[in-house]
Design a protein around this motif. Structure first.
Motif, short mmCIF file in Angstrom:
data_model
loop_
_atom_site.label_atom_id
_atom_site.label_comp_id
_atom_site.label_asym_id
_atom_site.label_seq_id
_atom_site.Cartn_x
_atom_site.Cartn_y
_atom_site.Cartn_z
N THR A 93 -8.28 6.64 2.47
CA THR A 93 -8.07 5.23 2.83
C THR A 93 -9.35 4.42 2.70
O THR A 93 -9.35 3.35 2.06
N GLU A 94 -10.43 4.91 3.29
CA GLU A 94 -11.65 4.09 3.35
C GLU A 94 -12.38 4.03 2.01
O GLU A 94 -13.04 3.04 1.71
N CYS A 95 -12.27 5.06 1.20
CA CYS A 95 -12.85 4.97 -0.14
C CYS A 95 -12.03 4.02 -1.02
O CYS A 95 -12.58 3.24 -1.79
N PHE A 96 -10.70 4.08 -0.87
CA PHE A 96 -9.84 3.21 -1.67
C PHE A 96 -10.03 1.75 -1.27
O PHE A 96 -10.07 0.86 -2.13
N VAL A 107 -1.55 5.97 7.46
CA VAL A 107 -1.27 4.54 7.56
C VAL A 107 -2.59 3.81 7.77
O VAL A 107 -3.30 4.09 8.74
N PRO A 108 -2.95 2.88 6.90
CA PRO A 108 -4.26 2.22 7.03
C PRO A 108 -4.33 1.36 8.29
O PRO A 108 -3.32 0.75 8.69
N TRP A 152 0.87 -1.19 0.00
CA TRP A 152 0.00 0.00 0.00
C TRP A 152 0.90 1.23 0.00
O TRP A 152 1.85 1.32 0.76
N ARG A 153 0.56 2.18 -0.89
CA ARG A 153 1.32 3.44 -0.89
C ARG A 153 0.35 4.60 -1.08
O ARG A 153 -0.53 4.56 -1.95
N ALA A 154 0.53 5.61 -0.25
CA ALA A 154 -0.26 6.84 -0.37
C ALA A 154 0.70 7.99 -0.59
O ALA A 154 1.67 8.15 0.16
#
Length: 765
Positions: free
Chosen positions: A571-574, A535-536, A492-494
């Motif tokens: 995060t939550e939409c992705f 950070v998820p 995971w990368r943001a």
């Protein structure tokens, strides 16, 4: 006559209560809890004795608690007073509160630790709440900010110790009269008891002051908490809010309610963003105008003082100030710069777990999300009152960081901090706007120029234009799946493109920089606090968080929810999109990644059960999101299921079901208010609260143009609290962060269209 009768008959001011009394027989405690060189800021009245602490007990039996945190609607005065009442053994009806002025005695050490990157070159010290560096900084600078939900963490321990000490001294005084051991006495309901004998607090305070306090203070083993389960607590809270009666009858004083003899009222104009230098105005337009007292000009503003605020405002309209500068700001270009930053600006790594980059050389899925600038829109605009006598500046203001505000106001007119007296008032809403101190500087300057007490109140348009907005952000989200795993996330990368907004705010707060200087100082720097919450909250082995610092032509700052309110949206939409790509139920998809996080998993299960989760199938209009704030071991957690659709006028949210774990709940009623209020605030961010800048001016410039939810727009809200013995966590921002992604995911379920921009349905900014 017992203390209840005395209290009902006593014509006493709260200021008199907090000072304590020697001749009157008052007992104040807690001066021994901190180093003695941090003197108390409380000034005793005639024949009074001041011990410089947290609690005052009078001979009338009234217990007054010094509250150093700003009351801005969140109920902090009640919460901290309750801690004392429970630990002391007082009856809630004998409790009073007093706002405490700045002092190193009341420093907010946990917040100083978290904000260490803003006042030093140190990383965050939030995981080291006992940090000597943070404590030294906080106490030596009288750092008493109200922010980030740190009121309980910062003030419950010293308040409990002070109350425990007072309880012991009262018991010692009673025990000496009864010739028994003080440990055998019970203190409850405002009385000290032993068998059939009892004394009210007021009868003991004179004798109690003669005893030496026990060290360490005998704090009760059981913590000051309410059981959140009984239904009757909903109807009759054990600790009803202390501020509500005065707010209901209109006698509660906010910053704009201060009245002083000879006071005049001022309104103000600032230049458009990018064109902030005053060039000219027409003073002749108000020559001889009835009620106008003075016209005050500065390089950055023009103010008029008059016999009423309305006269001052009308005078400014007649004067028609003209400002100039390098060029007025257009925010469309700013948003384009954020979007262009992906691939054009070097990413600076703020979090690196595992080896995400190798796995994401070719992401399996990627999407871009955007949030526009958001405004605070508090009911009370920036307001402050100042009186300057040539030597001393007195300032009445609602300030989230009172000492920093006091210093800035004094410096603006050439005074040292010791020549500035700040009287804290409550705020008519803030949402972190009152961490800014520009209006304090201006009212000090106007008061010096006019030579009379002045109350400055910004018009709404000036509030929108001059209080820094919550930063806009463009986020590129990328994920890689474990092969043949049913969509399990391997990496995971943001990448967040935005200014170094927390650093920028820190320069204004701690270094007293102007907005322009703070922006320049922060250019190109990575900002860990601006990426907070990215950070998820899932078991993903490889995670990378990057900041792409982008310079914007307008200042940015803090707003309720802060960074987690936009990182949670991303995060939550992705996650929902990844679940769909994997062909999975969004609820079950999340649950599989929460095996080592039982508290978060419990929230998620309960929220879906409350809402009757149907799998998030197309057309049902249900959407899910969850958020964790604070440290992984403690902190707070919330899961929310939204029911939403597109209707006449835009987004219609009909239901919000939330399950919440905030650890030990100190005041169940206030916790519920904060969750419900946070969810509605989050709804406002999902559907509106945004402005654009056109020719350097905010659009819209009135509350009515922000698409804020009205009472008719507010959904049915069902909240379930989870009983926990974990440390207490402030619930004020959880709902703010969880509502927008839950609503966005619900809209996808209802319409089949993904909305990746806040506010939802918006185009441009």
């Amino acid at each position: 006559m017992d203390w209840r009768e005395k209290l009902s008959q006593l014509p006493v001011t709260r200021r008199g209560l907090i000072a304590g009394a020697a001749a009157g027989g008052g007992l104040a405690v807690a001066w021994w809890l901190w180093p003695r060189h941090y003197s108390s800021p409380l000034t005793p009245g005639p024949d009074e004795r001041e011990f410089g602490g947290w609690i005052t007990i009078g001979r009338d039996g009234v217990v007054t608690v010094a509250v150093p945190q700003l009351e801005m609607g969140q109920g902090v005065t009640t919460l901290l007073a309750q801690v004392v009442a429970v630990e002391l053994g007082a009856d809630w009806r004998q409790i009073a509160v007093e706002p405490a002025p700045p002092s190193g005695l009341y420093a907010n050490v946990p917040l100083a630790a978290k904000w260490a990157p803003l006042w030093s070159n140190l990383p965050s010290l939030a995981d080291d709440p006992g940090s000597r560096l943070a404590e030294n900084f906080a106490r030596s600078n009288a750092f008493i900010a109200t922010a980030d939900g740190t009121s309980l963490a910062g003030y419950e321990p010293p308040l409990r110790e002070a109350a425990a000490t007072a309880r012991s001294l009262l018991a010692m005084a009673a025990a000496a009269r009864w010739n028994v051991e003080w440990e055998e006495c019970e203190v409850v309901g405002g009385l000290v008891r032993h068998g059939d004998q009892e004394y009210p607090f007021g009868d003991l305070v004179v004798d109690a002051a003669q005893f030496d306090p026990p060290e360490p203070p005998p704090v009760k083993v059981e913590l000051a908490a309410e059981d959140p389960s009984p239904a009757e607590a909903e109807l009759a809270p054990a600790f009803p809010r202390l501020d509500l009666p005065a707010k209901v009858d209109g006698s509660f004083l906010f910053a704009g309610d201060i009245r002083l003899p000879g006071m005049v009222y001022a309104s103000i104009r600032h230049g458009p963003l990018g064109a902030s230098h005053l060039l000219r105005f027409d003073p002749e337009a108000v020559a001889g105008m009835s009620g106008v007292v003075a016209v005050v000009k500065s390089q950055k503003y023009l103010a008029v003082a008059a016999e009423s605020w309305w006269i001052a405002e009308q005078a400014l309209r007649k004067i028609r100030p003209v400002f100039g500068g390098d060029g007025a700001v257009e925010s469309d270009a700013a948003m384009e710069a954020l979007e262009a930053a992906h691939g054009a600006v070097d990413a600076q790594r703020t979090i690196d777990v595992g080896d995400a980059d190798d796995l994401l050389a070719r992401p399996d899925y990627a999407e871009t999300y955007t949030v526009a600038p958001a405004v605070h829109a508090a009911i009370e605009t920036a307001s402050a009152t100042a009186r300057f006598d040539g030597n001393t500046l007195e300032l009445w203001i609602a300030a989230q960081a009172p000492e920093m505000t006091r210093r800035a106001a004094g410096k603006a007119i050439g005074l040292s901090p010791q020549d500035v007296v700040l009287y804290p008032t409550a705020a008519g809403g803030s949402f972190d706007a009152r961490l800014e101190r520009r209006h304090a500087i201006e009212v000090a300057q106007v008061a010096k120029e006019v030579g009379r007490p002045v109350q400055l109140t910004w018009p709404r348009v000036q509030e929108f234009q001059s209080v820094p907005v919550r930063t806009p952000v463009s986020a590129r989200m990328e994920a890689a799946f474990v092969p043949a795993s049913g969509g399990r996330i391997a990496a995971w990368r943001a990448r967040l493109a935005m200014p170094a907004t927390a650093r920028e705010f820190g320069r204004r707060l701690f270094d007293n920089k102007t907005a322009e200087a703070a922006m320049k100082h922060s250019e190109g720097k990575a900002d860990v606090l601006a990426c907070e919450g990215a950070v998820p909250p899932y078991a993903i082995d490889n995670v990378a968080i990057d900041h792409l610092p982008v310079s914007l032509p307008f200042p940015t700052g803090r707003l309720r929810g802060n960074a987690p309110a936009y990182t949670a949206f991303f995060t939550e939409c992705f996650i929902d999109e990844l679940a769909e790509r994997a062909g999975r139920d969004p609820f079950l998809y999340r649950m599989e990644m929460l095996g080592r996080m039982p508290r978060m998993a419990d929230c998620l299960r309960r929220a879906t059960r409350l809402a009757g989760w149907d799998g998030g199938r197309r057309g049902t209009g249900q959407g899910l999101a969850m958020v964790r704030m604070g440290s992984p071991d403690s902190g707070g957690r919330i899961a929310c299921v939204a029911q939403a659709a597109l209707g006449e006028g835009g987004v219609r949210v009909t239901k919000l079901h939330a399950a919440v774990d905030i650890g030990r709940i100190v005041n169940h009623d206030i916790a519920r208010q904060q969750i419900e209020g946070g969810l509605i605030f989050g709804l406002s961010l999902a559907t509106g609260s945004s402005i654009a800048y056109e020719d350097g001016k905010p659009v819209p410039n009135r509350l009515s143009g922000l698409s804020l939810p009205t009472l008719a727009d507010c959904p049915d809200i069902v909240v379930e609290f989870i009983t926990s013995d974990a440390p207490a966590f402030d619930p004020g921002e959880l709902g703010v962060a969880v509502a927008p992604p839950a609503i966005a995911n619900a809209l996808y379920s209802a319409t089949g269209v993904r909305f990746r921009r806040l506010p939802l349905l918006s185009e441009g900014i």
